[in-house]
Design a protein around this motif. Structure first.
Motif, PDB file in Angstrom:
ATOM      1  N   MET A 167      67.381 -22.310 -11.334  1.00 20.93           N
ATOM      2  CA  MET A 167      66.118 -21.922 -10.683  1.00 20.93           C
ATOM      3  C   MET A 167      66.300 -21.896  -9.156  1.00 20.93           C
ATOM      4  O   MET A 167      65.790 -21.018  -8.460  1.00 20.93           O
ATOM      5  N   MET A 168      67.025 -22.889  -8.647  1.00 26.18           N
ATOM      6  CA  MET A 168      67.202 -22.976  -7.193  1.00 26.18           C
ATOM      7  C   MET A 168      68.143 -21.881  -6.685  1.00 26.18           C
ATOM      8  O   MET A 168      68.004 -21.400  -5.559  1.00 26.18           O
ATOM      9  N   ARG A 169      69.074 -21.492  -7.536  1.00 17.86           N
ATOM     10  CA  ARG A 169      69.956 -20.379  -7.173  1.00 17.86           C
ATOM     11  C   ARG A 169      69.093 -19.109  -7.014  1.00 17.86           C
ATOM     12  O   ARG A 169      69.245 -18.359  -6.054  1.00 17.86           O
ATOM     13  N   ALA A 170      68.173 -18.895  -7.941  1.00 17.74           N
ATOM     14  CA  ALA A 170      67.298 -17.714  -7.859  1.00 17.74           C
ATOM     15  C   ALA A 170      66.387 -17.812  -6.635  1.00 17.74           C
ATOM     16  O   ALA A 170      66.132 -16.811  -5.955  1.00 17.74           O
ATOM     17  N   GLY A 247      62.358 -19.489  -0.339  1.00 14.41           N
ATOM     18  CA  GLY A 247      61.717 -18.742  -1.413  1.00 14.41           C
ATOM     19  C   GLY A 247      61.436 -19.685  -2.563  1.00 14.41           C
ATOM     20  O   GLY A 247      62.003 -20.791  -2.624  1.00 14.41           O
ATOM     21  N   SER A 248      60.569 -19.256  -3.472  1.00 19.82           N
ATOM     22  CA  SER A 248      60.271 -20.068  -4.662  1.00 19.82           C
ATOM     23  C   SER A 248      60.702 -19.296  -5.888  1.00 19.82           C
ATOM     24  O   SER A 248      60.605 -18.061  -5.919  1.00 19.82           O
ATOM     25  N   HIS A 249      61.117 -20.035  -6.902  1.00 20.03           N
ATOM     26  CA  HIS A 249      61.362 -19.392  -8.189  1.00 20.03           C
ATOM     27  C   HIS A 249      60.935 -20.333  -9.309  1.00 20.03           C
ATOM     28  O   HIS A 249      61.488 -21.423  -9.456  1.00 20.03           O
ATOM     29  N   ASN A 432      77.499 -24.410  -2.428  1.00 16.63           N
ATOM     30  CA  ASN A 432      76.536 -24.058  -1.386  1.00 16.63           C
ATOM     31  C   ASN A 432      75.702 -22.873  -1.886  1.00 16.63           C
ATOM     32  O   ASN A 432      76.160 -21.728  -1.890  1.00 16.63           O
ATOM     33  N   LEU A 433      74.484 -23.180  -2.341  1.00 12.19           N
ATOM     34  CA  LEU A 433      73.635 -22.139  -2.941  1.00 12.19           C
ATOM     35  C   LEU A 433      73.269 -21.068  -1.915  1.00 12.19           C
ATOM     36  O   LEU A 433      73.130 -19.885  -2.246  1.00 12.19           O
ATOM     37  N   THR A 434      73.104 -21.484  -0.666  1.00 14.38           N
ATOM     38  CA  THR A 434      72.662 -20.557   0.375  1.00 14.38           C
ATOM     39  C   THR A 434      73.774 -19.580   0.735  1.00 14.38           C
ATOM     40  O   THR A 434      73.556 -18.359   0.769  1.00 14.38           O
ATOM     41  N   ARG A 435      74.957 -20.114   1.003  1.00 15.96           N
ATOM     42  CA  ARG A 435      76.071 -19.213   1.404  1.00 15.96           C
ATOM     43  C   ARG A 435      76.478 -18.328   0.238  1.00 15.96           C
ATOM     44  O   ARG A 435      76.854 -17.171   0.427  1.00 15.96           O
ATOM     45  N   GLU A 436      76.368 -18.884  -0.974  1.00 14.72           N
ATOM     46  CA  GLU A 436      76.658 -18.083  -2.168  1.00 14.72           C
ATOM     47  C   GLU A 436      75.700 -16.869  -2.207  1.00 14.72           C
ATOM     48  O   GLU A 436      76.118 -15.746  -2.459  1.00 14.72           O
TER      49      GLU A 436
END
Ligand code: GLY
Ligand code: MN
Ligand code: MN
Length: 442
Positions: A167-170, A247-249, A432-436
Motif C-alpha cells: 500500500m505504501m509503495r502505491a 500521497g495516500s493509497h 527506499n520506497l521513494t527513490r524506487e
C-alpha cells in the motif's frame, strides 16, 4: 502486485491483525475488540462538517476510509464482523456495497442507519475493548481505549505486513507523480498555489485525500518547516523551491520532500546536493538493530559537516552538535514511523506493555526513539534551514563569532533544504520506497 498477490497479502495481513488483536485482548483482560470507524464532526454554530478522518484503528483492518458509522468486531477464534453503514441518502453519494479482495475475510452486515449497529454489536459491552473517539458512542458501546490494548496494537503496528508495504509503495508512486509535476510547474515559473494545483492534478488527490497539507515554499518560505500558505502569485525573483507532499493509497501514506534551486549552477544547489548525498547515507543506516536515535545524532553530524565545508560555521561538526549550533540549522527530528498515519504511532513505546523512551537531551522534536526491526517503515528527512528566528538566537548566543554572517545573508533568500524518503527496514538492505518510485517514473 497482481490482484491475486494482493488478495494473498491481504489474507496474511488480516490474519496478523487477528493475532495481534487477540494478544492485545489477553493483555487487557477483554473478550472482544470493537472498533468504530468514526463519525462526522461539525463546525461550531454551523451545519458544515469537517472533512471526515477515519479512525486509524478501523482502517488498519480494511481499506475503508470513507465510511463513517461503520464498525469492526474481532472475537478471538472467529471471522471478524464488519458492520457496514450504507445509508439511504439522496444528498450525498453513499458508500458502495463492500467489494474487493478483502471482503471475504469478514462477516459483513449492511445497515442503513447508524443506530442499527447496536443490533449487530456484541450483546454485552462490558468485556469489550472499544477503540475510538468519544463521539462514536452508541448505547453501552462507549469507547474505553484501554491502555493495555492500545499500547499492544500501537507497538506492533510499527512492523508493517507485506500488504501494508505494498500500500505504501502505491502511495509513494502517487506522491512522486505529484512531485514530478510540481517540479515542472516550478521551472515554468508558477506560484506556490499553481504548483500545488499541478501537484494535486498529477497525484489525482486533493485536501480530502492527501495524507497531510502540502508544504510548497518558494524562496524564503522554504525556511518555514510547515509552510502551508501558498501565495497565489509568483514572486518577482524565483530562486528556490521546497516541496514536502505525499500521497495516500487505501489509507496508507507517503511523505516525500525535495528541494530545488532555480539556477542549477548556484551555491545553494551544491548545498542541496550535499544534503541529498548525506540523506542517502542516512537511509542506508535503516537496518535491523540500529537505534533510530543514533541515526538522528548522525544526521546532526552530517548537517554540521556540510555547514563547515560550505563555510557557514567555523566549528568542528562534533562541537556544533554538542553546543546545539547544528540544531539552529536543523531544528527537527530526522524522521518518524509512517504507515496508516503520516506520523505513525508508537515511536516512543518502550515495549508492547507501554513505557516511554525519551528523545536524547536537546532533541525534543524527535518522534521515534526505538531500535529498528525488519518491517519498520520510517522517514529519513535531514535538512538545513536559514530561519530568521533561529538565526537570531544564534547571533545572540556565545557561538555567534563562529558564523560567517555574510554567507548566511547570501543563503537566507533561498530559505531551506529538506530531502525526505520513506524507507523500509528489512533483514538485509533497506528498501527506499521513494527513490524506487522516482526511478520507476523516470
Ligand atoms: N510532512 C511532515 C513531515 O515530514 O513530517
Ligand atoms: Mn516526515
Ligand atoms: Mn514530510
Amino acid at each position: 502486485m497482481t490482484t491475486q498477490d494482493l488478495a494473498q497479502a491481504y489474507a496474511h495481513h488480516v490474519g496478523e491483525m487477528q493475532r495481534r488483536s487477540t494478544q492485545a485482548l489477553e493483555r487487557g483482560g477483554f473478550d472482544r475488540l470493537v472498533v468504530p470507524s468514526g463519525t462526522l464532526h461539525y463546525q461550531l454554530f454551523d451545519d458544515r462538517d469537517y472533512p471526515y478522518a477515519v479512525n486509524p484503528q478501523f482502517k488498519a483492518w480494511a481499506p475503508l476510509t470513507r465510511n463513517p458509522g461503520s464498525w469492526v468486531v474481532h472475537t478471538p477464534g472467529e471471522k471478524p464482523t464488519l458492520i457496514y453503514l450504507q445509508p439511504f441518502d439522496y444528498w450525498h453519494v453513499v458508500p458502495e456495497a463492500p467489494a474487493g479482495y478483502w471482503v471475504e475475510h469478514f462477516d459483513v452486515v449492511v445497515i442503513r442507519k447508524p443506530e442499527e449497529a447496536l443490533q449487530h454489536l456484541p450483546k454485552d459491552a462490558s468485556h469489550c475493548a472499544i477503540l475510538g473517539e468519544a463521539q462514536s458512542a452508541i448505547g453501552d458501546f462507549v469507547p474505553n481505549n484501554p491502555p493495555a490494548v492500545v499500547n499492544h496494537l500501537e507497538y506492533h503496528r510499527a512492523i508493517k505486513t507485506p500488504y501494508e508495504i505494498a500500500m505504501m509503495r502505491a502511495a509513494s508512486v502517487r506522491g512522486v507523480r505529484g512531485h514530478r509535476a510540481a517540479e515542472r510547474a516550478f521551472r515554468a515559473g508558477s506560484s506556490e498555489f499553481g504548483i500545488h494545483l499541478a501537484y494535486c492534478q498529477a497525484a489525482r488527490q486533493d485536501a480530502n485525500d492527501l495524507p497531510y497539507s502540502n508544504i510548497i515554499g518558494l524562496n524564503e518560505h522554504g525556511a518555514v518547516l510547515h509552510y502551508t500558505e501558498r501565495d497565489r502569485l509568483p514572486p518577482a525573483d524565483i530562486r528556490s523551491f521546497l516541496i514536502d507532499a505525499g500521497g495516500s493509497h487505501d489509507g496508507y501514506a507517503s511523505d516525500i520532500t525535495r528541494s530545488y534551486a532555480f539556477d542549477p549552477a548556484c551555491e545553494f544547489q551544491s548545498m542541496i546536493d550535499a544534503v541529498d548525498a548525506a540523506e542517502q547515507r542516512l537511509c542506508d543506516r535503516v537496518r535491523a538493530g540500529v537505534d533510530y536515535k543514533q541515526i538522528h545524532l548522525d544526521a546532526h553530524l552530517e548537517m554540521a559537516t556540510i555547514l563547515r565545508d560550505s563555510g557557514v560555521v567555523d566549528m568542528s561538526p562534533e562541537s556544533m552538535v554538542e553546543t546545539g549550533v547544528s540544531a539552529k540549522f536543523f531544528p527537527h527530528g530526522i524522521g518518524h514511523y509512517i504507515g496508516l498515519q503520516v506520523h505513525d504511532v508508537g515511536g516512543f513505546l518502550a515495549s508492547d506493555e507501554g513505557g516511554r523512551i525519551d528523545p536524547p537531551d536537546g532533541h525534543p522534536f524527535l518522534r521515534l526513539t526505538r531500535v529498528l526491526e525488519p518491517g519498520a517503515v520510517v522517514t529519513i528527512e535531514p535538512g538545513i534551514y536559514f530561519a530568521d528566528l533561529l538565526l537570531q538566537e544564534l547571533r545572540d548566543g556565545e557561538h555567534a563569532a563562529a558564523v560567517d554572517w555574510d554567507k548566511v545573508d547570501t543563503l537566507r533568500p533561498y530559505g531551506g533544504i529538506r530531502i525526505e524518503d520513506d524507507v523500509v527496514c528489512t533483514d538485509g538492505d533497506p528498501i527506499n520506497l521513494t527513490r524506487e518510485a522516482f526511478a520507476a517514473l523516470g
